[in-house]
Design a protein around this motif. Structure first.
Motif, PDB file in Angstrom:
ATOM      1  N   TYR A 128       0.826  -1.203   0.000  1.00 45.85           N
ATOM      2  CA  TYR A 128       0.000   0.000   0.000  1.00 45.85           C
ATOM      3  C   TYR A 128       0.862   1.255   0.000  1.00 45.85           C
ATOM      4  O   TYR A 128       0.517   2.267  -0.594  1.00 45.85           O
ATOM      5  N   ALA A 183      -6.068   7.946  -0.707  1.00 43.73           N
ATOM      6  CA  ALA A 183      -6.696   8.116   0.610  1.00 43.73           C
ATOM      7  C   ALA A 183      -6.847   6.758   1.298  1.00 43.73           C
ATOM      8  O   ALA A 183      -6.555   6.606   2.489  1.00 43.73           O
ATOM      9  N   ARG A 184      -7.275   5.754   0.515  1.00 43.04           N
ATOM     10  CA  ARG A 184      -7.452   4.426   1.097  1.00 43.04           C
ATOM     11  C   ARG A 184      -6.098   3.869   1.551  1.00 43.04           C
ATOM     12  O   ARG A 184      -5.969   3.309   2.635  1.00 43.04           O
ATOM     13  N   ASP A 185      -5.072   4.051   0.689  1.00 42.95           N
ATOM     14  CA  ASP A 185      -3.740   3.557   1.042  1.00 42.95           C
ATOM     15  C   ASP A 185      -3.248   4.177   2.345  1.00 42.95           C
ATOM     16  O   ASP A 185      -2.703   3.486   3.210  1.00 42.95           O
ATOM     17  N   VAL A 186      -3.442   5.491   2.449  1.00 46.11           N
ATOM     18  CA  VAL A 186      -2.997   6.185   3.657  1.00 46.11           C
ATOM     19  C   VAL A 186      -3.697   5.597   4.886  1.00 46.11           C
ATOM     20  O   VAL A 186      -3.078   5.341   5.924  1.00 46.11           O
ATOM     21  N   ALA A 187      -4.991   5.337   4.733  1.00 46.46           N
ATOM     22  CA  ALA A 187      -5.749   4.763   5.850  1.00 46.46           C
ATOM     23  C   ALA A 187      -5.209   3.381   6.208  1.00 46.46           C
ATOM     24  O   ALA A 187      -5.034   3.057   7.395  1.00 46.46           O
ATOM     25  N   VAL A 188      -4.951   2.568   5.184  1.00 46.28           N
ATOM     26  CA  VAL A 188      -4.469   1.212   5.445  1.00 46.28           C
ATOM     27  C   VAL A 188      -3.098   1.249   6.129  1.00 46.28           C
ATOM     28  O   VAL A 188      -2.861   0.552   7.130  1.00 46.28           O
ATOM     29  N   SER A 239      -1.774   3.643   7.912  1.00 44.09           N
ATOM     30  CA  SER A 239      -1.921   4.131   9.295  1.00 44.09           C
ATOM     31  C   SER A 239      -2.444   3.021  10.187  1.00 44.09           C
ATOM     32  O   SER A 239      -1.950   2.821  11.308  1.00 44.09           O
ATOM     33  N   GLY A 240      -3.457   2.315   9.701  1.00 46.07           N
ATOM     34  CA  GLY A 240      -4.053   1.242  10.494  1.00 46.07           C
ATOM     35  C   GLY A 240      -3.030   0.165  10.825  1.00 46.07           C
ATOM     36  O   GLY A 240      -2.926  -0.280  11.971  1.00 46.07           O
TER      37      GLY A 240
END
Ligand SMILES: Nc1ncnc2c1ncn2[C@@H]1O[C@H](COP(=O)(O)OP(=O)(O)OP(=O)(O)O)[C@@H](O)[C@H]1O
Ligand SMILES: [Mg+2]
Lengths: 244, 240
Positions: free
Chosen positions: A199, A218-223, A225-226
């Motif tokens: 990611y 945006a999704r990558d950043v969320a993944v 971070s998670g």
């Protein structure tokens, strides 16, 4: 958690790095050199635009993984961790202290490598520069958190060093370094889907190729971070006040 | 209740799948200097780790300053110097002490105070990796002194030091005790044992004696402590 203790820990780790000039030089120099090497090996700007972002995504991760896994292993074996655990230092103080120190280091690293890539090497960055730094930072924190976690399973520095290829190379391969992910078998693609580094690499591609912040980014950043958060929690669980 | 700094009751500890401390019971009076002696591998370090609360224990209780060992309330009140110096090798003496002082919330200037107390004033800006063995030990000891803890647990703090320095450090220990600090100190050196108010003598995870140096000499009819120890350790062997 205590801000004073956290910041003292950050200062202490940065002081350790400052005393170790050669490591500091390697932290900045090696990625820069590899980037330059990649550019001239590719010898075609389009190819560099394709592979450059992958390296940008992989460096902070690898470097922070190594530095943290060796660093925390040293804290465990030298007795300083045991000493800290008898003091009013919370696990979170230590973790956040590490995160801040290595986060700063990763940003400096990304700054130097980014400037070299964007100016001299002519990497074509479409997206806003802040996204590059954001992804670098998260990527570095992910490497740090996994390094911390991995160090709990190493008894010696020899073992800790071996974890780097074990944790990192499969992820780099699956992230599409040599073969694009679309051309991999379904099983490998599925495995790649659960590899956090993939990611980070994808995020770097998105932000170099697209002018605006895409949904994928945006999704990558969320993944990322998670995953970093999860790895930190796992890492925290390996810090024990009492041992055998 | 508060006349004892440490109360150990029925302590058992297993390490590496083997019980290495067997059913220890003793108390350390407040404001005293108590020596912990015994042959190598008898369990001194393990016992000290249990007192500071970093050792997983099998059973029994360890009460320190009225709280279970390792409690949150004790983290500023107990100082511990490990047998192997625990300092950051890549930081200077002063940077090491400043860091641990901030973790402990010790007053400003405490770092410099303890550096002087262990006689490292001349080496304060040297990186720990470049210190001599004895200097490194003293740097590690200095960390335990930060924040003036009520209980000091010192694991062989004077190993590798010359007689003059040892004498100075023992002077410091007695000064601290006179101000009300309790000290539990392990050692292999008999002239140090003589400077303790009480002695705990261990062998193979068991407590053989818990008495004053004078009483130990009288009990065994020995001239000096070394002879008294040999007597007790061998006497126990005969009885066993
Ligand atoms: N990490 C460990 N894992 C397994 N066994 C251990 C460990 N550390 C110590 N032991 C064993 O526990 C016993 C007590 O060890 P301990 O370190 O407490 O001895 P000691 O009295 O401090 O010895 P010394 O005077 O040499 O420092 C020994 O038999 C030792 O082999
Ligand atoms: Mg020992």
């Amino acid at each position: 958690m205590s801000l004073t203790i956290t910041l003292a820990t950050t200062r202490r780790i940065l002081a350790q790095l400052r005393h170790d000039r050669r490591t500091l030089g390697l932290l900045i120099g090696v990625p820069s050199l590899l980037m330059i090497l990649l550019r001239y090996v590719m010898d075609r700007p389009q190819a560099f635009d394709r592979y450059g972002p992958i390296l940008l995504g992989v460096f902070p991760f690898i470097v922070m993984f190594i530095v943290t896994s060796i660093g925390t292993l040293r804290e465990r074996t030298s007795g300083t961790l045991e000493r800290l655990m008898t003091m009013p230092l919370g696990k979170l103080d230590l973790l956040v202290g590490y995160a801040l120190a290595f986060g700063v280091t990763a940003l400096v690293q990304a700054g130097v490598v980014g400037v070299i890539a964007l100016t001299w090497l002519g990497l074509d960055l479409q997206g806003p520069v802040w996204t590059l730094f954001l992804v670098t930072l998260l990527d570095a924190l992910l490497g740090m958190a996994l390094g911390l976690f991995a160090s709990a399973f190493a008894r010696t520095e020899f073992q800790a060093v071996q974890f780097m290829p074990a944790f990192v190379l499969p992820q780099v391969l699956l992230a599409g370094l040599f073969v694009p992910r679309g051309q991999m078998s379904a099983v490998l693609q599925w495995v790649a889907d659960v590899m956090p580094l993939a990611y980070a690499v994808e995020a770097m591609r998105e932000l170099t190729w697209h002018r605006s912040v895409t949904g994928t980014l945006a999704r990558d950043v969320a993944v990322i971070s998670g995953c970093a958060l999860l790895a930190l929690v796992l890492g925290a669980a390996t810090l024990r006040r009492r041992t055998d | 209740m508060m006349s004892y700094a440490v109360e150990v009751d029925g302590l058992r500890v297993a390490r590496g799948g083997r019980e290495v401390v067997h059913d220890l019971t003793f108390s350390v009076p407040r404001g005293s200097v108590v020596g912990l002696l015994g042959p190598s591998g008898c369990g001194k370090t393990t016992l000290m780790r249990s007192v500071v609360g970093v050792q997983i224990v099998a059973s029994g209780t360890v009460t320190v300053l009225g709280h279970p060992a390792g409690s949150r309330q004790l983290r500023r009140r107990v100082g511990y110097a490990t047998q192997n110096p625990a300092v950051y090798a890549d930081l200077s003496v002063r940077e090491n002490l400043r860091y641990f002082a901030s973790v402990l919330g010790a007053p400003r200037g405490d770092a410099d105070r303890v550096i002087e107390e262990v006689g490292l004033g001349g080496a304060r800006d040297r990186v720990a990796a470049n210190l001599s063995g004895g200097q490194l030990h003293r740097a590690s000891l200095a960390i335990a002194l930060l924040g003036a803890p009520e209980l000091l647990v010192l694991d062989e703090p004077t190993v590798g030091l010359d007689p003059v320095l040892r004498g100075e450090l023992w002077g410091l220990f007695h000064e601290l005790a006179a101000r009300g600090t309790t000290l539990l100190v392990s050692s292999h050196v008999m002239d140090e044992a003589a400077r303790c108010e009480r002695l705990l003598l261990m062998r193979e995870g068991e407590l053989l004696a818990d008495d004053t140096p004078d009483a130990l000499r009288t009990r065994t009819g020995a001239q000096d402590l070394e002879e008294a120890f040999l007597h007790i350790i061998q006497g126990h062997e005969v009885a066993a």
